[in-house]
Design a protein around this motif. Structure first.
Motif, PDB file in Angstrom:
ATOM      1  N   UNK A 121      11.801 -21.862  23.297  1.00 25.08           N
ATOM      2  CA  UNK A 121      12.713 -22.754  24.000  1.00 25.08           C
ATOM      3  C   UNK A 121      12.518 -24.152  23.430  1.00 25.08           C
ATOM      4  N   UNK A 122      13.520 -25.009  23.652  1.00 29.46           N
ATOM      5  CA  UNK A 122      13.334 -26.393  23.201  1.00 29.46           C
ATOM      6  C   UNK A 122      13.661 -27.346  24.332  1.00 29.46           C
ATOM      7  N   UNK A 123      12.971 -28.480  24.349  1.00 31.16           N
ATOM      8  CA  UNK A 123      13.308 -29.565  25.273  1.00 31.16           C
ATOM      9  C   UNK A 123      13.747 -30.754  24.438  1.00 31.16           C
ATOM     10  N   UNK A 124      14.808 -31.425  24.864  1.00 30.99           N
ATOM     11  CA  UNK A 124      15.263 -32.621  24.143  1.00 30.99           C
ATOM     12  C   UNK A 124      15.521 -33.734  25.151  1.00 30.99           C
ATOM     13  N   UNK A 125      15.711 -34.939  24.638  1.00 29.66           N
ATOM     14  CA  UNK A 125      15.955 -36.080  25.531  1.00 29.66           C
ATOM     15  C   UNK A 125      17.426 -36.114  25.955  1.00 29.66           C
ATOM     16  N   UNK A 126      17.641 -36.445  27.224  1.00 29.05           N
ATOM     17  CA  UNK A 126      18.996 -36.596  27.771  1.00 29.05           C
ATOM     18  C   UNK A 126      19.965 -37.339  26.868  1.00 29.05           C
ATOM     19  N   UNK A 132      20.562 -32.032  19.922  1.00 31.65           N
ATOM     20  CA  UNK A 132      21.237 -30.827  20.394  1.00 31.65           C
ATOM     21  C   UNK A 132      22.090 -30.246  19.270  1.00 31.65           C
ATOM     22  N   UNK A 133      22.833 -31.149  18.604  1.00 27.53           N
ATOM     23  CA  UNK A 133      23.701 -30.681  17.516  1.00 27.53           C
ATOM     24  C   UNK A 133      22.871 -30.040  16.405  1.00 27.53           C
ATOM     25  N   UNK A 134      21.734 -30.635  16.091  1.00 32.08           N
ATOM     26  CA  UNK A 134      20.916 -30.096  14.991  1.00 32.08           C
ATOM     27  C   UNK A 134      20.301 -28.755  15.378  1.00 32.08           C
ATOM     28  N   UNK A 135      19.795 -28.673  16.604  1.00 33.56           N
ATOM     29  CA  UNK A 135      19.232 -27.382  17.043  1.00 33.56           C
ATOM     30  C   UNK A 135      20.292 -26.277  16.928  1.00 33.56           C
ATOM     31  N   UNK A 136      21.502 -26.571  17.399  1.00 37.60           N
ATOM     32  CA  UNK A 136      22.487 -25.494  17.429  1.00 37.60           C
ATOM     33  C   UNK A 136      23.078 -25.222  16.044  1.00 37.60           C
TER      34      UNK A 136
END
Ligand code: SER
Length: 849
Positions: A121-126, A132-136
């Protein structure tokens, strides 16, 4: 997979991706007074992120030793906390950013290490839409396994100020069977430990100032950190770091010592975990040069050692952390040479610290446990434990908390403060409990005595160590700045080596290591002081008296003693004086001291009423409290002081005293270091050898060394300046002007450079590097010339001929051999013309006839 394999795979992965593998830095941060310990991999790289220094390579990977003090009390109680651990990290200094850091991490975990994708799983900053774009976009992590959080979880900073940025954390899912079952259970769940943070990817973006304002860094960067212990536990499906090959062997060490087993009883488990963690923490701090003390880093170390002793006692281990050094070395010494090469020192320091604390621990624990049981643990008791028995307050607090009661800390602090002000107003007077009968000290006149043991106590948890009280003793107990004597006690069938001698009230306590038959109270004991050590101490003590007198002779009576420390190999003497001494004053002081040594003054000792002593001119110390009758030690009728210490019979025994330079130790207080007898001889030998070596290295007579070093320093300064200029010049295009022509298939490169004659060939070499076999480099700098012909061409076109052809037009002269030629004295204004003519020369020379 072993932790060793994981280390290797991690470093290889990043090495293959152009990262430079760098060594761990010390646990003591270098040049960063804002930090107590190195708490992250990026600490050594801070200046690179801030743009204050240039990194050796824009990408790096490390395995960093880390020490975190935040939750020492938590360690052992939980399954996750550690003081010391190792952090795997990859770094980018102004090179790649999130777009690479994220896919690198995902690739290493999944393909490189084979962790099931479904568990990540990943956690990112609000506020971090990019992540988010890079993870996906760059990974196949499903979007619903990316969670958003605020600063609390996804912002990272090395401290209140400095480099910082949003981060993305990768979490490992142990599976629903470990979860709380709530609908919203996920990373950072407050209700269960189903998810474990494995890797933190920090996107360094800002520099934060003390007011909290963030300004963009000169360049963004990457700082990642992954705990080796956690990763190893996941890779082996071990629920806790304590079951990995990094910590389990240490638990094993204590199991072996005690015959207990891990995971059979909760209370034992806590202690085993504390011991496993603290043994690594303490040993690694010692390896980096931290020593137990009462403040700062040393105090953290002392706390670890003492807390470990409490837990060792709890599981009935007879030894402390010193016993675990080989086990720690077995796990870590391969990676940290500073550990491997210091094993003996580390064990000795731990042992000494443990011996020192053993009694306080035994007495303190017994008392504390009784108090807790009776429910009468109040602030006054905690203070008494600390003040009289030396039992640390935070240990009392921790143990009380464990038993479900608390301590009124403000009340304890108030008592501490009261004590401090009391001791300020009655400095020097003794205020401890006086229970034992006084020991008679007979060591002024004799080094041996036939004594009787009055009381004997085993030192807690340290088999073989005894505290012995005697009716009479020749052993000097530490007092008045003079260190204690060491030596031997012998009795029928037994013997002990005396390692420490201290006053307890008016009784003298000998701490000694026993061999042979034990010692019972009432036994006749023969006591013998180590005579050589005593003599060396006496020489240094007498040296301080001579120095004190000489200082007052030279500087005036205002230069009074503020303290001293007398040891067998040196002494320090502190005195009140408002400024540094001049070289001339120091020379006079030293001459005076040594003159009095050569006069071989006799020591006299008298007992006088205090008033009479002062009237006779004896120096008394302002802060000291004296009794009615005082002991006065004088040398000749020159140096006369109130003193209880041991001294030489005649000053000639000092041989030679070396009086070191003075330095400041507090406002208005200066310190001088002294050496006498064999230690001044040893110092002189060392100086002599070192100076001789320096003389050889610097090819200079000893008297000329300072001038020689100064001139070298000046030279270094000049060179640094020149390098600076050269750097600027290179940055501005190099100061090289190049013209190239081709004649008869030969490439002629003319370079005009801004450089001296010796540097020209270097430029020529450089110009030929990578050029083909039919190239000639002609380099002109000022009035000088260098020509270099590519080797395959040298037979057909010798450099000497070219040099001559050039000078024939440009003036000056030169010559050459084979491919290399040089010349000087040319007219810079005619270089162009000479180059033209050189081209004709080559054309003629090579044209097929
Ligand atoms: N500096 C970050 C941390 O310590 C990542 O290495 O968590």
């Amino acid at each position: 997979m072993t932790s060793a394999e994981i280390r290797q795979r991690f470093l290889n992965f990043f090495k293959e991706r152009d990262h430079k593998v760098l060594p761990s830095s010390s646990l003591i941060p270098f040049g960063d007074p804002t930090l107590l310990f190195t708490g992250a991999g990026m600490v050594q790289f801070k200046p690179y992120f801030l743009g204050q220094a240039i990194p050796p390579h824009p990408r790096a990977a490390t395995i960093q030793k880390v020490f975190r003090t935040g939750d020492i009390e938590e360690v052992g109680q939980t399954l996750r906390h550690l003081t010391f651990f190792e952090m795997l990290g990859n770094f980018s200094f102004g090179d790649y950013f999130k777009e690479k850091a994220i896919p690198y991490a995902y690739e290493l975990l999944t393909e490189g290490l084979g962790i099931e994708k479904a568990r990540l799983w990943a956690g990112i900053h609000n506020d971090d839409a990019d992540s988010f774009a890079i993870w996906t976009r760059t990974t196949d992590l499903p979007p619903d396994r990316i969670r958003r959080f605020g600063d609390e979880y996804n912002f990272w900073a090395a401290g209140p100020t400095g480099p910082c940025g949003y981060d993305s954390e990768i979490h490992y899912d142990w599976g629903p069977e470990y979860g709380c079952g709530r609908d919203d259970c996920g990373p950072n769940c407050e209700h269960c430990e189903r998810f474990l943070e494995v890797w933190n990817l920090v996107f360094m973006e800002w520099d934060r100032d003390p007011s909290g304002k963030r300004t963009p860094l000169p360049k963004t960067g990457i700082d990642t950190g992954m705990g080796l212990e956690r990763l190893t536990s996941i890779m082996n499906r071990k629920r806790t770091v304590f079951e990995t090959d990094l910590l389990r062997p240490l638990i094993g060490h204590w199991e072996e010592l005690t015959g207990r087993h891990y995971q059979t009883d909760d209370r034992t488990d806590v202690s085993l975990r504390v011991l496993a963690d603290h043994s690594r923490g303490a040993v690694m701090l010692l390896a980096d040069g931290v020593n137990p003390s009462n403040e700062g880093r040393g105090y953290v170390l002392r706390r670890l050692i003492r807390r470990a002793m409490v837990h060792a006692r709890r599981i009935e281990a007879t030894q402390g952390l010193s016993s675990s050094v080989p086990a720690v070395a077995e796990v870590l010494a391969t990676y940290y040479p500073e550990l491997g090469s210091n094993i003996q020192r580390i064990s000795d320091t731990l042992k000494a610290e443990e011996d020192r604390f053993a009694i306080a621990l035994r007495q303190g624990m017994e008392r504390l446990e009784g108090l807790i049981e009776r429910g009468s643990l109040n602030a006054a008791e905690v203070f008494y434990l600390h003040d009289t028995l030396g039992f640390p307050i935070e240990l009392s607090a921790e143990l009380a908390k464990e038993r479900g009661t608390g301590i009124d800390m403000p009340a304890v602090s108030a008592l501490m403060e009261e004590q401090r002000s009391k001791s300020r107003s009655s400095a020097g007077s003794f205020s401890g409990p006086v229970s034992r009968t006084a020991t008679r000290f007979v060591g002024y006149d004799q080094l041996e005595s036939d004594s009787r043991a009055t009381e004997v106590f085993p030192v807690a948890d340290t088999p073989g160590l005894l505290d012995v009280f005697l009716d009479v003793t020749p052993f000097y107990a530490e007092k008045g700045g003079q260190i204690f004597d060491t030596g031997w006690l012998t009795w029928e069938g037994g013997r002990a080596e005396v390692a420490d001698v201290q006053y307890q009230g008016e009784a003298i306590r000998h701490r000694a290591r026993v061999s042979g038959r034990g010692l019972d109270p009432g036994t006749a004991v023969h006591a013998t002081v180590d005579p050589a050590r005593r003599a060396a101490i006496a020489r240094h003590h007498s040296a301080t008296h001579l120095l004190h007198r000489a200082l007052r002779d030279v500087l005036g009576e205002a230069a009074t003693q503020a303290g001293s420390a007398v040891n067998p190999d040196h002494a320090t003497f502190d005195f009140r004086f408002g400024r540094a001494l001049t070289g001339e004053e120091l020379d006079r002081v030293s001459r005076r001291v040594n003159e009095k040594i050569r006069s071989n003054l006799e020591r006299q000792v008298s007992q006088l009423p205090l008033k009479a002593a002062i009237e006779s001119g004896a120096v008394a110390l302002f802060d000291e409290k004296y009794g009615e009758t005082v002991r006065v030690v004088s040398f000749g009728d020159w140096a006369r002081e109130l003193c209880g210490g041991t001294h030489v019979e005649r000053t000639g025994e000092l041989g030679l005293a070396l009086v070191g330079p003075d330095r400041s130790v507090a406002a208005g207080v200066r310190r001088i270091e002294l050496h006498a007898g064999e230690s001044s001889e040893a110092m002189l030998r060392t100086y002599d050898r070192t100076l001789t070596q320096l003389g050889e290295l610097l090819r200079s007579g000893v008297a000329d060394l300072p001038a020689r070093v100064e001139s070298l320093q000046a030279e270094v300064k000049r060179l640094q300046k020149e390098i600076g200029l050269l750097r600027q010049r290179i940055a501005a295009g190099g100061g090289v002007e190049t013209t190239e022509v081709e004649v008869e298939g030969i490439r002629l490169i003319l370079q005009r450079v801004d450089a001296g004659p010796q540097e020209l060939l270097g430029f020529a070499d450089h110009a030929l590097q990578g050029a083909n076999g039919s190239t000639v480099a002609i380099v002109v700098g000022g009035r000088s010339l260098a020509i270099k012909v590519a080797a395959p061409l040298a037979d057909r076109l010798p450099a000497g001929a070219l040099v001559q052809a050039f000078h024939a037009v440009a003036g000056g002269k030169g010559g050459g051999r084979g491919p290399v030629g040089q010349g000087g004295g040319l007219d810079p204004r005619r270089v162009e013309e000479a180059f033209q003519s050189l081209q004709s020369f080559v054309r003629e020379h090579l044209r097929p006839s």
